[in-house]
Design a protein around this motif. Structure first.
Motif, PDB file in Angstrom:
ATOM      1  N   ASP A 125      -4.676  -4.290  -3.175  1.00 46.98           N
ATOM      2  CA  ASP A 125      -5.751  -4.893  -3.962  1.00 46.98           C
ATOM      3  C   ASP A 125      -6.375  -3.926  -4.959  1.00 46.98           C
ATOM      4  O   ASP A 125      -7.303  -4.271  -5.673  1.00 46.98           O
ATOM      5  N   GLY A 126      -5.872  -2.679  -4.992  1.00 42.92           N
ATOM      6  CA  GLY A 126      -6.385  -1.677  -5.919  1.00 42.92           C
ATOM      7  C   GLY A 126      -7.427  -0.762  -5.325  1.00 42.92           C
ATOM      8  O   GLY A 126      -7.817   0.225  -5.953  1.00 42.92           O
ATOM      9  N   SER A 127      -7.902  -1.053  -4.126  1.00 38.11           N
ATOM     10  CA  SER A 127      -8.869  -0.157  -3.493  1.00 38.11           C
ATOM     11  C   SER A 127      -8.162   1.120  -3.043  1.00 38.11           C
ATOM     12  O   SER A 127      -6.941   1.147  -2.871  1.00 38.11           O
ATOM     13  N   LYS A 128      -8.955   2.193  -2.894  1.00 38.45           N
ATOM     14  CA  LYS A 128      -8.393   3.505  -2.552  1.00 38.45           C
ATOM     15  C   LYS A 128      -9.244   4.173  -1.486  1.00 38.45           C
ATOM     16  O   LYS A 128     -10.437   3.916  -1.376  1.00 38.45           O
ATOM     17  N   ALA A 186     -12.051  -2.314  -4.784  1.00 36.24           N
ATOM     18  CA  ALA A 186     -11.328  -2.935  -5.899  1.00 36.24           C
ATOM     19  C   ALA A 186     -12.251  -3.206  -7.084  1.00 36.24           C
ATOM     20  O   ALA A 186     -11.810  -3.192  -8.230  1.00 36.24           O
ATOM     21  N   ASP A 187     -13.564  -3.408  -6.832  1.00 35.32           N
ATOM     22  CA  ASP A 187     -14.510  -3.672  -7.925  1.00 35.32           C
ATOM     23  C   ASP A 187     -15.005  -2.393  -8.599  1.00 35.32           C
ATOM     24  O   ASP A 187     -15.812  -2.443  -9.512  1.00 35.32           O
ATOM     25  N   TYR A 243      -4.334   0.757  -1.776  1.00 31.81           N
ATOM     26  CA  TYR A 243      -4.003  -0.545  -1.196  1.00 31.81           C
ATOM     27  C   TYR A 243      -3.564  -1.524  -2.278  1.00 31.81           C
ATOM     28  O   TYR A 243      -3.838  -1.330  -3.458  1.00 31.81           O
ATOM     29  N   HIS A 279       0.833  -1.205   0.000  1.00 33.37           N
ATOM     30  CA  HIS A 279       0.000   0.000   0.000  1.00 33.37           C
ATOM     31  C   HIS A 279       0.867   1.253   0.000  1.00 33.37           C
ATOM     32  O   HIS A 279       2.033   1.234   0.396  1.00 33.37           O
TER      33      HIS A 279
END
Length: 126
Positions: A58-61, A75-76, A56, A42
């Motif tokens: 996993d691609g989440s923000k 992430a989705d 992060y 991250h």
């Protein structure tokens, strides 16, 4: 190298890079932007005006704004904004926008523009 094993480098453009013993890194750029990266993947970017963005592995923000509002992106692709008054706006990956107001009222707009409002007493307005 410092006694704790960390070290600092300064690049030609004035960027200061601190490499820490835990594997994390901190970059301080001349523009006032700081970027921290961590071994778990991250990263945290802080802008000169105080906006802080965490990305992060996993691609989440998650973005924290100076006014206290927060924007989270899963992430989705689902994005949730929490305004300073407590109102939440959720934009799902499929384009549906749902707003949850502090009084319990919710509104939902689908991709085709259909708007449905549900009042705290359960009354539905379409």
């Amino acid at each position: 190298m410092r006694p704790d094993g960390s070290r600092t480098q300064t690049t030609a453009d004035g960027t200061v890079l601190e490499i820490r013993t835990d594997g994390s890194k901190l970059q301080k750029m001349p523009s006032g932007i700081t970027l921290e990266s961590f071994p778990d993947g991250h990263k945290i970017q802080t802008m000169p005006d105080g906006i802080r963005l965490t990305v992060y592995a996993d691609g989440s923000k998650e973005q924290h704004n100076v006014d206290g509002s927060v924007i989270r992106t899963a992430a989705d692709g689902t994005q949730t904004s929490v305004q300073t008054d407590g109102t939440r706006v959720v934009v799902r990956a499929d384009g549906v926008v749902r707003t949850i107001f502090t009084d319990g009222t919710t509104s939902e707009r689908t991709k085709d523009g259909t708007l449905t409002q549900t009042n705290p007493n359960g009354t539905v307005i379409e």
